[in-house]
Design a protein around this motif. Structure first.
Motif, mmCIF file in Angstrom:
data_model
loop_
_atom_site.group_PDB
_atom_site.id
_atom_site.type_symbol
_atom_site.label_atom_id
_atom_site.label_comp_id
_atom_site.label_asym_id
_atom_site.label_seq_id
_atom_site.Cartn_x
_atom_site.Cartn_y
_atom_site.Cartn_z
ATOM 1 N N ARG A 167 0.864 -1.192 0.000
ATOM 2 C CA ARG A 167 0.000 0.000 0.000
ATOM 3 C C ARG A 167 0.896 1.237 0.000
ATOM 4 N N ILE A 168 0.605 2.163 -0.918
ATOM 5 C CA ILE A 168 1.420 3.369 -1.066
ATOM 6 C C ILE A 168 0.519 4.597 -0.984
ATOM 7 N N ASN A 169 0.939 5.570 -0.196
ATOM 8 C CA ASN A 169 0.278 6.874 -0.189
ATOM 9 C C ASN A 169 0.468 7.497 -1.572
ATOM 10 N N ILE A 203 9.605 6.054 -0.978
ATOM 11 C CA ILE A 203 9.275 4.881 -1.803
ATOM 12 C C ILE A 203 10.542 4.160 -2.228
ATOM 13 N N VAL A 204 11.544 4.929 -2.611
ATOM 14 C CA VAL A 204 12.826 4.326 -2.995
ATOM 15 C C VAL A 204 13.396 3.518 -1.840
ATOM 16 N N GLN A 205 13.312 4.075 -0.634
ATOM 17 C CA GLN A 205 13.866 3.391 0.534
ATOM 18 C C GLN A 205 13.077 2.129 0.872
ATOM 19 N N ILE A 206 11.751 2.157 0.661
ATOM 20 C CA ILE A 206 10.914 0.969 0.910
ATOM 21 C C ILE A 206 11.353 -0.194 0.023
ATOM 22 N N LEU A 224 18.665 -3.807 -1.214
ATOM 23 C CA LEU A 224 19.378 -3.177 -2.326
ATOM 24 C C LEU A 224 19.926 -1.814 -1.905
ATOM 25 N N LYS A 225 20.867 -1.326 -2.686
ATOM 26 C CA LYS A 225 21.437 -0.006 -2.449
ATOM 27 C C LYS A 225 21.020 0.925 -3.594
ATOM 28 N N PRO A 226 20.191 1.932 -3.300
ATOM 29 C CA PRO A 226 19.721 2.822 -4.369
ATOM 30 C C PRO A 226 20.682 3.989 -4.611
ATOM 31 N N HIS A 234 19.050 3.819 -9.756
ATOM 32 C CA HIS A 234 19.632 2.490 -9.983
ATOM 33 C C HIS A 234 19.717 1.763 -8.639
ATOM 34 N N PHE A 235 19.140 0.556 -8.596
ATOM 35 C CA PHE A 235 19.204 -0.281 -7.404
ATOM 36 C C PHE A 235 20.288 -1.354 -7.625
#
Length: 281
Positions: free
Chosen positions: A246-248, A256-259, A266-268, A278-279
């Motif tokens: 579920r996303i606001n 979102i990137v951190q989620i 992964l490292k974004p 890039h992940f």
């Protein structure tokens, strides 16, 4: 000018209360003035009379006081505005001087003071999404037609479709709504929409989340790319894995990137210039 008339004017000037000023600046200004005005005080007074000297002193002090107040009054600078206008067919992302983010819909105008960090007041024509940086000492105020939205730190959208037709959707935090010439105000909670239409107010809930049920990661990536205009690059092996999420709808992009990074370890790497993420494993 007759002595009686001159005495009356001097008395009036003397009683007039000058603007408050810095004592140090006042002393420096007086020294500079006296050095030029009274090269030889005794001869001057003898020549022109004490009334003229007193009048010159009082007028000079009033002028200096007015100048100091003008220079030190920030309100004089508030009326200098910056104008941002989106003339394209794409959403335009703008970072304000205080770090707040605004996304302007096509054909939307935004006006704000140049000293915005101290006076966070904006005028909006059109529709925009706001992601406000918190500053308890400087409330964030958006004026749109006859409505005023006041916040401390939150995410919300304001849309103006026509005159006297304003909609505010609150995604996070809280806002206070006011309408010109009305004594009442309304405080919104997340998930509430404020509608002002032809002098009528209506508050109703709206769906601020989007749900993905057993969806492939590639579906979520497609949603993120279309909503935030970033290209997402993930390891190919992960794109067809299914998950429930579920996303606001107005969640901060960095969140979102951190989620995603946390879920798949992964490292974004975010490239704001080229609008890519890039992940890496």
């Amino acid at each position: 000018m007759k002595k009686e008339e001159l005495d009356k004017q001097l008395e009036k000037l003397w009683k007039k209360k000058p603007a408050v000023q810095n004592p140090k600046l006042k002393e420096q200004s007086w020294e500079a003035f006296s050095a030029k005005a009274f090269v030889n005080p005794s001869r001057r007074i003898e020549k022109v009379g004490w009334q003229w000297v007193a009048a010159a002193v009082i007028m000079a002090m009033i002028a200096i006081g007015s100048l100091l107040v003008y220079q030190n009054n920030p309100i004089q600078q508030v009326n200098v505005f910056e104008l941002v206008e989106n003339t394209t067919l794409q959403v335009k992302r703008v970072e304000l001087p205080d770090g707040s983010i605004v996304e302007l819909d096509p054909f939307t105008k935004l006006e704000y003071a140049k000293n915005f960090k101290k006076h966070r007041t904006l005028k909006l024509q059109g529709t925009a999404f706001f992601q406000v940086e918190k500053d308890e000492n400087h409330p964030f105020v958006v004026q749109c037609d006859k409505t005023t939205t006041t916040v401390l730190g939150t995410t919300f959208t304001i849309g103006q479709r026509a005159q006297e037709n304003v909609r505010v959707r609150l995604y996070e935090g809280s806002v206070r709504m006011e309408i010109e010439h009305l004594p009442k105000n309304w405080v919104l909670e997340p998930g509430e929409e404020f509608i002002y239409n032809h002098r009528q107010v209506n508050i109703k809930p709206f769906e601020r989340f989007i749900d993905f049920e057993n969806a492939n990661l590639i579906e979520i990536v497609t949603y993120i790319e279309s909503s935030y205009h970033y290209k997402i690059v993930l390891p190919e092996v992960l794109l067809h894995q299914s998950l429930t999420l579920r996303i606001n709808k107005k969640e901060r992009f960095e969140n979102i990137v951190q989620i995603i990074a946390t879920m798949y370890d992964l490292k974004p790497v975010i490239d704001k210039e080229h609008k890519t993420v890039h992940f890496h494993q």
